[in-house]
Design an enzyme around this catalytic site. Structure first.
Site, PDB file in Angstrom:
ATOM      1  N   ARG A  39       2.716   6.240  -2.782  1.00 18.87           N
ATOM      2  CA  ARG A  39       3.773   6.994  -3.473  1.00 18.87           C
ATOM      3  C   ARG A  39       3.406   7.220  -4.933  1.00 18.87           C
ATOM      4  NH1 ARG A  39       7.110   3.838  -0.089  1.00 18.87           N
ATOM      5  NH2 ARG A  39       7.280   2.185  -1.648  1.00 18.87           N
ATOM      6  N   ASP A  57       0.823  -1.205   0.000  1.00 21.00           N
ATOM      7  CA  ASP A  57       0.000   0.000   0.000  1.00 21.00           C
ATOM      8  C   ASP A  57       0.861   1.261   0.000  1.00 21.00           C
ATOM      9  OD1 ASP A  57      -2.382  -1.328  -0.137  1.00 21.00           O
ATOM     10  OD2 ASP A  57      -2.807  -1.222   2.008  1.00 21.00           O
TER      11      ASP A  57
END
Length: 353
Positions: free
Chosen positions: A88, A83
């Site tokens: 990002r 995740d």
């Protein structure tokens, strides 16, 4: 015309600090190229992969984002990691309107669409364009001091206000739509989206909110107060937190655990629904309840399934009469067999057998 301009381009993002993610990235790049698509990578990822698997990577034509291609020219982004990698990636493609397909190489992986064992299938889904795009609510975050906006950010999961000093609590006031709700000392406050309800907000004791529900969540962290319950509010509400003017009262704001802003005493943080959602590429139409059970390994033994009912001739044809058939579900059939065996044993005892 370059290859990137003449063929479909797919952005490949991987956690290059993990060997399994590196191997997965190179495999995806090779398979995309073999299918006639153009793999696109960030320059920093290309440099890192060249160091780790240069010989193998050199055999595949690549498009470098920012040099050969733009993010807007990619049709989807494949994110290889957990995740955190998807968060990002969401930060990277913010504003590019690019959907992300996550392949979970981490632990829970709530945001990912598939697991590492489905890597080949994930590539094929992209090649066949066999996916739909789901829009996930994001939040805008604004920081105010002395009546002036001093900073802004956004988040997919949550904006969390946390104490800066381990040995001190922070005193604050929370308000919804400009009306104060409560004041208390605490370790912090989490303001989350439905997507973020299974992340930090969940760990702080907040409710699990289904992704399709439009709402915002506020969850106090270790509050010293009689009323410090999680709040679920209208998606168009304004959630706000003010740090009280106490000496040495400092906090820090984190957005998705990635972007931070210091909050001295007197700061005010406002959170609203963002006009720009995060787009996730979806293939599996698995109900969220099943994902919840799978990701958290929740116990479901004893479940019999939905009630199977129908109108039967022995019901004298009375409209609306329903009889339940428990054997329609495997567990129900098993339990029915056990009950039948018990009744048979009891009957034998009564007959003296």
């Amino acid at each position: 015309m370059s290859q990137a301009e003449s063929s479909r381009a797919v952005l490949v993002l991987a956690h290059t600090g993990r060997r399994d993610a590196v191997d997965a990235a190179v495999s995806v790049v090779e398979r995309l190229h073999a299918a006639g698509l153009t793999p696109a990578l960030l320059a920093r990822d290309v440099d890192r992969l060249q160091v780790l698997v240069g010989e193998r990577l050199n055999r595949v034509p690549l498009a470098v984002v920012g040099r050969d291609i733009t993010l807007a020219q990619c049709e989807v982004g494949m994110v290889l990691g957990g995740d955190g990698s998807i968060l990002r990636a969401a930060e990277l493609v913010r504003g590019a309107d690019l959907p992300l397909m996550g392949v979970n190489l981490g632990h829970i992986g709530f945001l990912a669409e598939s697991e590492r064992t489905e890597l080949d299938s994930s590539v094929q889904w992209v090649v066949d364009h066999d996916y739909t795009v789901e829009r996930r609510m994001a939040i805008d975050v604004r920081i105010w001091r002395e009546g002036e906006q001093v900073a802004s950010s956004w988040a997919l999961n949550e904006a969390s206000i946390e104490k800066k000093s381990r040995e001190r609590m922070i005193d604050l006031v929370v308000d919804i739509d400009g009306s104060p709700v409560s004041a208390f000392g605490c370790d912090g406050v989490v303001m989350a989206t439905p997507t973020g309800s299974t992340a930090y907000a969940f760990s702080a004791g907040g409710p699990v909110v289904w992704p399709e529900v439009e709402a915002l969540v506020m969850v106090p962290i270790s509050a010293h107060a009689l009323f410090a319950r999680p709040l679920v509010v209208d998606p168009d509400s304004v959630m706000a937190v003010e740090i009280l003017q106490h000496e040495d009262e400092e906090a820090v704001l984190w957005c998705d655990g990635r972007r931070s802003v210091d909050l001295p005493a007197g700061s005010r943080v406002e959170v609203t629904r963002s006009a720009e959602p995060v787009r996730l590429a979806r293939v599996n139409q698995t109900p969220f309840s099943e994902r919840l059970v799978d990701k958290f390994n929740l116990p479901t033994s004893g479940w019999r399934g939905p009630v199977a009912s129908e109108v039967r001739p022995e019901d004298d044809g009375v409209a609306g009469t329903r009889t339940v058939d428990p054997t329609s579900h495997p567990i129900g059939a098993e339990m029915a067999t056990e009950r039948g065996t018990l009744r048979h044993d009891a009957a034998q005892k009564e007959d003296g057998q």
